[in-house]
Design a protein around this motif. Structure first.
Motif, PDB file in Angstrom:
ATOM      1  N   ALA A   1       0.846  -1.206   0.000  1.00 53.57           N
ATOM      2  CA  ALA A   1       0.000   0.000   0.000  1.00 53.57           C
ATOM      3  C   ALA A   1       0.877   1.249   0.000  1.00 53.57           C
ATOM      4  O   ALA A   1       0.554   2.242  -0.653  1.00 53.57           O
ATOM      5  CB  ALA A   1      -0.942  -0.008   1.200  1.00 53.57           C
ATOM      6  N   GLN A   2       2.008   1.194   0.701  1.00 48.94           N
ATOM      7  CA  GLN A   2       2.947   2.321   0.671  1.00 48.94           C
ATOM      8  C   GLN A   2       3.559   2.463  -0.717  1.00 48.94           C
ATOM      9  O   GLN A   2       3.735   3.580  -1.202  1.00 48.94           O
ATOM     10  CB  GLN A   2       4.064   2.129   1.698  1.00 48.94           C
ATOM     11  CG  GLN A   2       3.743   2.645   3.065  1.00 48.94           C
ATOM     12  CD  GLN A   2       4.971   2.611   3.959  1.00 48.94           C
ATOM     13  OE1 GLN A   2       5.791   1.695   3.883  1.00 48.94           O
ATOM     14  NE2 GLN A   2       5.088   3.595   4.818  1.00 48.94           N
ATOM     15  N   LEU A   3       3.896   1.350  -1.342  1.00 46.82           N
ATOM     16  CA  LEU A   3       4.476   1.423  -2.684  1.00 46.82           C
ATOM     17  C   LEU A   3       3.472   1.994  -3.681  1.00 46.82           C
ATOM     18  O   LEU A   3       3.852   2.753  -4.580  1.00 46.82           O
ATOM     19  CB  LEU A   3       4.969   0.052  -3.134  1.00 46.82           C
ATOM     20  CG  LEU A   3       6.195  -0.460  -2.388  1.00 46.82           C
ATOM     21  CD1 LEU A   3       6.505  -1.897  -2.787  1.00 46.82           C
ATOM     22  CD2 LEU A   3       7.389   0.444  -2.636  1.00 46.82           C
ATOM     23  N   ALA A   4       2.197   1.664  -3.530  1.00 50.09           N
ATOM     24  CA  ALA A   4       1.168   2.247  -4.389  1.00 50.09           C
ATOM     25  C   ALA A   4       1.107   3.760  -4.169  1.00 50.09           C
ATOM     26  O   ALA A   4       1.014   4.535  -5.126  1.00 50.09           O
ATOM     27  CB  ALA A   4      -0.181   1.606  -4.109  1.00 50.09           C
ATOM     28  N   THR A   5       1.212   4.179  -2.914  1.00 49.59           N
ATOM     29  CA  THR A   5       1.224   5.608  -2.603  1.00 49.59           C
ATOM     30  C   THR A   5       2.466   6.267  -3.201  1.00 49.59           C
ATOM     31  O   THR A   5       2.385   7.379  -3.741  1.00 49.59           O
ATOM     32  CB  THR A   5       1.171   5.839  -1.078  1.00 49.59           C
ATOM     33  OG1 THR A   5      -0.010   5.220  -0.562  1.00 49.59           O
ATOM     34  CG2 THR A   5       1.161   7.315  -0.738  1.00 49.59           C
ATOM     35  N   VAL A   6       3.604   5.588  -3.125  1.00 50.70           N
ATOM     36  CA  VAL A   6       4.831   6.121  -3.728  1.00 50.70           C
ATOM     37  C   VAL A   6       4.617   6.329  -5.227  1.00 50.70           C
ATOM     38  O   VAL A   6       5.020   7.363  -5.776  1.00 50.70           O
ATOM     39  CB  VAL A   6       6.042   5.189  -3.474  1.00 50.70           C
ATOM     40  CG1 VAL A   6       7.231   5.590  -4.329  1.00 50.70           C
ATOM     41  CG2 VAL A   6       6.426   5.198  -2.005  1.00 50.70           C
TER      42      VAL A   6
ATOM     43  N   GLN B   1      14.884   9.363  -8.820  1.00 50.17           N
ATOM     44  CA  GLN B   1      14.516  10.616  -8.157  1.00 50.17           C
ATOM     45  C   GLN B   1      13.504  10.372  -7.040  1.00 50.17           C
ATOM     46  O   GLN B   1      13.574  10.999  -5.985  1.00 50.17           O
ATOM     47  CB  GLN B   1      13.932  11.612  -9.164  1.00 50.17           C
ATOM     48  CG  GLN B   1      14.933  12.159 -10.144  1.00 50.17           C
ATOM     49  CD  GLN B   1      14.258  12.936 -11.266  1.00 50.17           C
ATOM     50  OE1 GLN B   1      13.155  12.600 -11.708  1.00 50.17           O
ATOM     51  NE2 GLN B   1      14.931  13.992 -11.726  1.00 50.17           N
ATOM     52  N   THR B   2      12.584   9.448  -7.276  1.00 46.54           N
ATOM     53  CA  THR B   2      11.571   9.137  -6.264  1.00 46.54           C
ATOM     54  C   THR B   2      12.219   8.506  -5.043  1.00 46.54           C
ATOM     55  O   THR B   2      11.922   8.898  -3.908  1.00 46.54           O
ATOM     56  CB  THR B   2      10.501   8.195  -6.847  1.00 46.54           C
ATOM     57  OG1 THR B   2       9.893   8.843  -7.967  1.00 46.54           O
ATOM     58  CG2 THR B   2       9.444   7.846  -5.821  1.00 46.54           C
ATOM     59  N   ALA B   3      13.104   7.530  -5.263  1.00 50.65           N
ATOM     60  CA  ALA B   3      13.785   6.893  -4.130  1.00 50.65           C
ATOM     61  C   ALA B   3      14.594   7.925  -3.349  1.00 50.65           C
ATOM     62  O   ALA B   3      14.588   7.918  -2.109  1.00 50.65           O
ATOM     63  CB  ALA B   3      14.679   5.754  -4.625  1.00 50.65           C
ATOM     64  N   GLU B   4      15.271   8.829  -4.047  1.00 49.52           N
ATOM     65  CA  GLU B   4      16.039   9.873  -3.372  1.00 49.52           C
ATOM     66  C   GLU B   4      15.111  10.825  -2.608  1.00 49.52           C
ATOM     67  O   GLU B   4      15.405  11.230  -1.482  1.00 49.52           O
ATOM     68  CB  GLU B   4      16.876  10.656  -4.374  1.00 49.52           C
ATOM     69  CG  GLU B   4      17.716  11.735  -3.719  1.00 49.52           C
ATOM     70  CD  GLU B   4      18.588  12.492  -4.709  1.00 49.52           C
ATOM     71  OE1 GLU B   4      19.084  13.547  -4.315  1.00 49.52           O
ATOM     72  OE2 GLU B   4      18.769  12.047  -5.849  1.00 49.52           O
ATOM     73  N   ALA B   5      13.980  11.170  -3.211  1.00 47.06           N
ATOM     74  CA  ALA B   5      13.035  12.077  -2.551  1.00 47.06           C
ATOM     75  C   ALA B   5      12.478  11.451  -1.272  1.00 47.06           C
ATOM     76  O   ALA B   5      12.324  12.134  -0.261  1.00 47.06           O
ATOM     77  CB  ALA B   5      11.896  12.438  -3.510  1.00 47.06           C
ATOM     78  N   VAL B   6      12.202  10.145  -1.296  1.00 45.77           N
ATOM     79  CA  VAL B   6      11.707   9.469  -0.089  1.00 45.77           C
ATOM     80  C   VAL B   6      12.785   9.487   0.996  1.00 45.77           C
ATOM     81  O   VAL B   6      12.477   9.624   2.179  1.00 45.77           O
ATOM     82  CB  VAL B   6      11.234   8.038  -0.403  1.00 45.77           C
ATOM     83  CG1 VAL B   6      10.962   7.245   0.861  1.00 45.77           C
ATOM     84  CG2 VAL B   6       9.984   8.077  -1.284  1.00 45.77           C
ATOM     85  N   ARG B   7      14.048   9.369   0.601  1.00 40.79           N
ATOM     86  CA  ARG B   7      15.140   9.444   1.579  1.00 40.79           C
ATOM     87  C   ARG B   7      15.317  10.847   2.144  1.00 40.79           C
ATOM     88  O   ARG B   7      15.638  11.015   3.312  1.00 40.79           O
ATOM     89  CB  ARG B   7      16.468   9.020   0.927  1.00 40.79           C
ATOM     90  CG  ARG B   7      16.742   7.560   0.952  1.00 40.79           C
ATOM     91  CD  ARG B   7      18.179   7.241   0.542  1.00 40.79           C
ATOM     92  NE  ARG B   7      18.555   7.737  -0.776  1.00 40.79           N
ATOM     93  CZ  ARG B   7      18.241   7.144  -1.917  1.00 40.79           C
ATOM     94  NH1 ARG B   7      17.527   6.038  -1.902  1.00 40.79           N
ATOM     95  NH2 ARG B   7      18.621   7.639  -3.067  1.00 40.79           N
TER      96      ARG B   7
ATOM     97  N   TYR C   1       6.365  12.250   5.543  1.00 43.91           N
ATOM     98  CA  TYR C   1       5.045  12.499   6.120  1.00 43.91           C
ATOM     99  C   TYR C   1       3.984  11.711   5.341  1.00 43.91           C
ATOM    100  O   TYR C   1       3.161  11.005   5.924  1.00 43.91           O
ATOM    101  CB  TYR C   1       4.751  14.005   6.068  1.00 43.91           C
ATOM    102  CG  TYR C   1       3.380  14.412   6.541  1.00 43.91           C
ATOM    103  CD1 TYR C   1       3.189  14.893   7.831  1.00 43.91           C
ATOM    104  CD2 TYR C   1       2.275  14.349   5.698  1.00 43.91           C
ATOM    105  CE1 TYR C   1       1.935  15.286   8.272  1.00 43.91           C
ATOM    106  CE2 TYR C   1       1.021  14.734   6.124  1.00 43.91           C
ATOM    107  CZ  TYR C   1       0.850  15.203   7.407  1.00 43.91           C
ATOM    108  OH  TYR C   1      -0.390  15.582   7.842  1.00 43.91           O
ATOM    109  N   ALA C   2       3.996  11.854   4.017  1.00 39.56           N
ATOM    110  CA  ALA C   2       2.995  11.201   3.174  1.00 39.56           C
ATOM    111  C   ALA C   2       3.009   9.680   3.329  1.00 39.56           C
ATOM    112  O   ALA C   2       1.974   9.027   3.233  1.00 39.56           O
ATOM    113  CB  ALA C   2       3.214  11.573   1.707  1.00 39.56           C
ATOM    114  N   LEU C   3       4.174   9.117   3.590  1.00 43.44           N
ATOM    115  CA  LEU C   3       4.310   7.666   3.705  1.00 43.44           C
ATOM    116  C   LEU C   3       4.296   7.185   5.154  1.00 43.44           C
ATOM    117  O   LEU C   3       4.377   5.985   5.409  1.00 43.44           O
ATOM    118  CB  LEU C   3       5.593   7.215   3.013  1.00 43.44           C
ATOM    119  CG  LEU C   3       5.625   7.503   1.513  1.00 43.44           C
ATOM    120  CD1 LEU C   3       7.014   7.280   0.952  1.00 43.44           C
ATOM    121  CD2 LEU C   3       4.575   6.678   0.787  1.00 43.44           C
ATOM    122  N   GLY C   4       4.206   8.108   6.099  1.00 38.40           N
ATOM    123  CA  GLY C   4       4.173   7.734   7.513  1.00 38.40           C
ATOM    124  C   GLY C   4       5.494   7.179   8.006  1.00 38.40           C
ATOM    125  O   GLY C   4       5.521   6.269   8.835  1.00 38.40           O
TER     126      GLY C   4
END
Length: 177
Positions: free
Chosen positions: A76-81, A94-100, A107-110
């Motif tokens: 469910a988190q990966l779907a949100t990502v 870029q997404t993986a770096e942004a999550v880091r 916040y969005a991913l808890g």
């Protein structure tokens, strides 16, 4: 989304190409909320998505996608990502770096502020699973149903979403034939 060890269920980390176990609980850690709200008092796109669509999908919606012994992070988190990636127009790296690095994405991913995130290859694996059979269709239908029930689509927007979904179903049926 960090790798966790729990006795005999230890599965390593993503750098080794192995699976993650799901993060229990869906609450945003208090320090993450505090720092995200202090830095972005009016919120960001990622924070809006979390605040309005949290709980839209659950890990149970994906149980048939993964073997019992593990999966690459809470699906469910990966779907949100993937939603965030699309909304922010980011590549997998870029997404993986942004999550880091980005507090609003944590916040969005808890996630805890210290969470190291995930390896970018997890996203392509998740999309490959999404592309199998009619999974994308079923997931879209489920998401639209839950969005309507939550009252986030009303009036013309609700009719438009039904039209989009019906057109999507029609086009997919033509390609399958």
């Amino acid at each position: 989304m960090r790798a966790r060890s729990s006795g005999s269920d230890s599965v390593g980390n993503l750098e080794d190409g192995q699976s993650l176990q799901p993060r229990p609980g869906a609450e945003i850690p208090a320090p993450t909320v505090r720092v995200a709200r202090a830095g972005n008092p009016h919120g960001t796109t990622a924070m809006w998505i979390r605040d309005r669509l949290d709980g839209l999908l659950s890990d149970e919606d994906f149980t048939a996608w993964y073997p019992r012994d593990g999966r690459p992070g809470p699906p469910a988190q990966l779907a949100t990502v993937c939603v965030l990636q699309y909304a922010l127009n980011l590549s997998d790296r870029q997404t993986a770096e942004a999550v880091r690095c980005r507090i609003d994405l944590k916040y969005a991913l808890g996630l805890e502020l210290e969470d190291p995130g995930f390896h970018h290859s997890v996203l392509s694996d998740f999309r490959e699973r999404l592309a199998e059979g009619d999974r994308a269709d079923r997931l879209l239908g489920l998401a639209l149903t839950r969005i309507r029930r939550a009252g986030l689509l009303k009036g013309r927007a609700a009719r438009a979403s039904r039209t989009i979904y019906i057109n999507y179903e029609y086009k997919n049926a033509m390609f399958r034939a």
